[in-house]
Write a protein that holds these residues in place. Structure first.
Motif, short mmCIF file in Angstrom:
data_model
loop_
_atom_site.label_atom_id
_atom_site.label_comp_id
_atom_site.label_asym_id
_atom_site.label_seq_id
_atom_site.Cartn_x
_atom_site.Cartn_y
_atom_site.Cartn_z
N LYS A 26 23.76 1.36 122.61
CA LYS A 26 24.40 0.06 122.86
C LYS A 26 23.69 -1.05 122.09
CE LYS A 26 27.40 0.81 126.37
NZ LYS A 26 28.71 0.25 126.58
N TYR A 27 22.36 -1.05 122.12
CA TYR A 27 21.59 -2.03 121.34
C TYR A 27 21.95 -1.93 119.86
CZ TYR A 27 18.16 -3.68 124.80
OH TYR A 27 17.53 -4.27 125.85
N PHE A 28 21.91 -0.73 119.33
CA PHE A 28 22.19 -0.48 117.92
C PHE A 28 23.56 -1.05 117.55
CE2 PHE A 28 23.69 2.06 114.37
CZ PHE A 28 22.59 2.06 113.53
N CYS A 29 24.58 -0.69 118.32
CA CYS A 29 25.95 -1.14 118.02
C CYS A 29 26.11 -2.64 118.21
CB CYS A 29 26.94 -0.39 118.89
SG CYS A 29 27.05 1.36 118.49
N TYR A 30 25.48 -3.19 119.24
CA TYR A 30 25.61 -4.63 119.50
C TYR A 30 25.03 -5.44 118.35
CZ TYR A 30 25.34 -9.16 121.70
OH TYR A 30 25.47 -10.50 121.97
N ILE A 31 23.84 -5.07 117.92
CA ILE A 31 23.21 -5.81 116.82
C ILE A 31 24.01 -5.65 115.53
CG2 ILE A 31 21.14 -6.00 115.38
CD1 ILE A 31 19.52 -5.20 117.87
N ALA A 32 24.52 -4.44 115.29
CA ALA A 32 25.31 -4.20 114.08
C ALA A 32 26.59 -5.03 114.07
CB ALA A 32 25.64 -2.72 113.96
N ARG A 33 27.23 -5.14 115.23
CA ARG A 33 28.50 -5.87 115.30
C ARG A 33 28.32 -7.37 115.26
NH1 ARG A 33 30.86 -2.60 119.99
NH2 ARG A 33 29.19 -3.76 120.90
N LYS A 42 20.28 -4.37 109.83
CA LYS A 42 20.18 -2.91 109.89
C LYS A 42 18.78 -2.48 110.27
CE LYS A 42 23.81 -2.09 106.56
NZ LYS A 42 24.13 -1.65 105.21
N ARG A 43 17.78 -3.15 109.71
CA ARG A 43 16.39 -2.78 110.04
C ARG A 43 16.09 -3.09 111.50
NH1 ARG A 43 16.04 -4.93 104.81
NH2 ARG A 43 15.69 -7.00 105.66
N VAL A 44 16.56 -4.23 111.98
CA VAL A 44 16.28 -4.62 113.36
C VAL A 44 17.00 -3.68 114.33
CG1 VAL A 44 16.62 -6.42 115.09
CG2 VAL A 44 15.83 -7.02 112.82
N GLU A 45 18.24 -3.35 114.08
CA GLU A 45 18.97 -2.46 114.99
C GLU A 45 18.31 -1.09 115.03
OE1 GLU A 45 22.60 -0.96 112.11
OE2 GLU A 45 22.70 -2.94 113.01
N GLN A 46 17.81 -0.59 113.92
CA GLN A 46 17.12 0.70 113.93
C GLN A 46 15.80 0.62 114.69
OE1 GLN A 46 16.98 1.78 109.82
NE2 GLN A 46 19.03 2.64 109.84
N LEU A 47 15.08 -0.48 114.53
CA LEU A 47 13.84 -0.68 115.29
C LEU A 47 14.12 -0.72 116.79
CD1 LEU A 47 11.83 -3.31 113.24
CD2 LEU A 47 11.01 -1.09 114.00
#
Length: 52
Positions: A26-33, A42-47
């Protein structure tokens, strides 16, 4: 860029998810969207996903 209050509300909602793997996704997708950051989304969502 979304409003800070909306971001904090969404993050607080995600913190309530007990399944760690689902929370990370959910974090990954939220930051990406939402593109919360000017650069490095992209770097932040992966972190964030890897940190959980």
């Amino acid at each position: 860029m979304p409003h800070t209050g909306i971001i904090m509300e969404s993050i607080n909602d995600m913190e309530q998810i007990e399944d760690i793997e689902l929370r990370a996704r959910k974090y990954f997708c939220y930051i990406a969207r939402t593109q919360m950051f000017i650069d490095g989304n992209k770097r932040v969502e992966q972190l964030m996903a890897n940190e959980l």
